[in-house]
Design a protein around this motif. Sequence first.
Motif: not given
Length: 95
Positions: A36-49
């Motif tokens: 599972e990969v959790h990301a909070i906020g647009p910058a974190a989602v960008n890094q996760a993707v």
Amino acid sequence: MTMPPPVETLRVSGKSRPNAVAGAVAGLLRSQGQVEVHAIGPAAVNQAVKALAIARGYLEADGLDLTVQPAFVKLDLADEERTALTFSVKGIRQG
């Protein structure tokens, strides 16, 4: 009846290095088959993707690919409820 092992959770921030996260994702998919990969906020989602895209390349030589199911989840952090994006990632055998 034995319980399946808990799914490892990686938390990604906006400052996470995508190559490092990708290596962790690839390693967990090789050893456990899911993460599972959790990301909070647009910058974190960008890094996760970005990390998930890079991880696909890392897994290619092993004959593995990955599937991702994104979903919203509520997390309690420091007595505050936050909405996070969680990516449920599973390894799949190619060929």
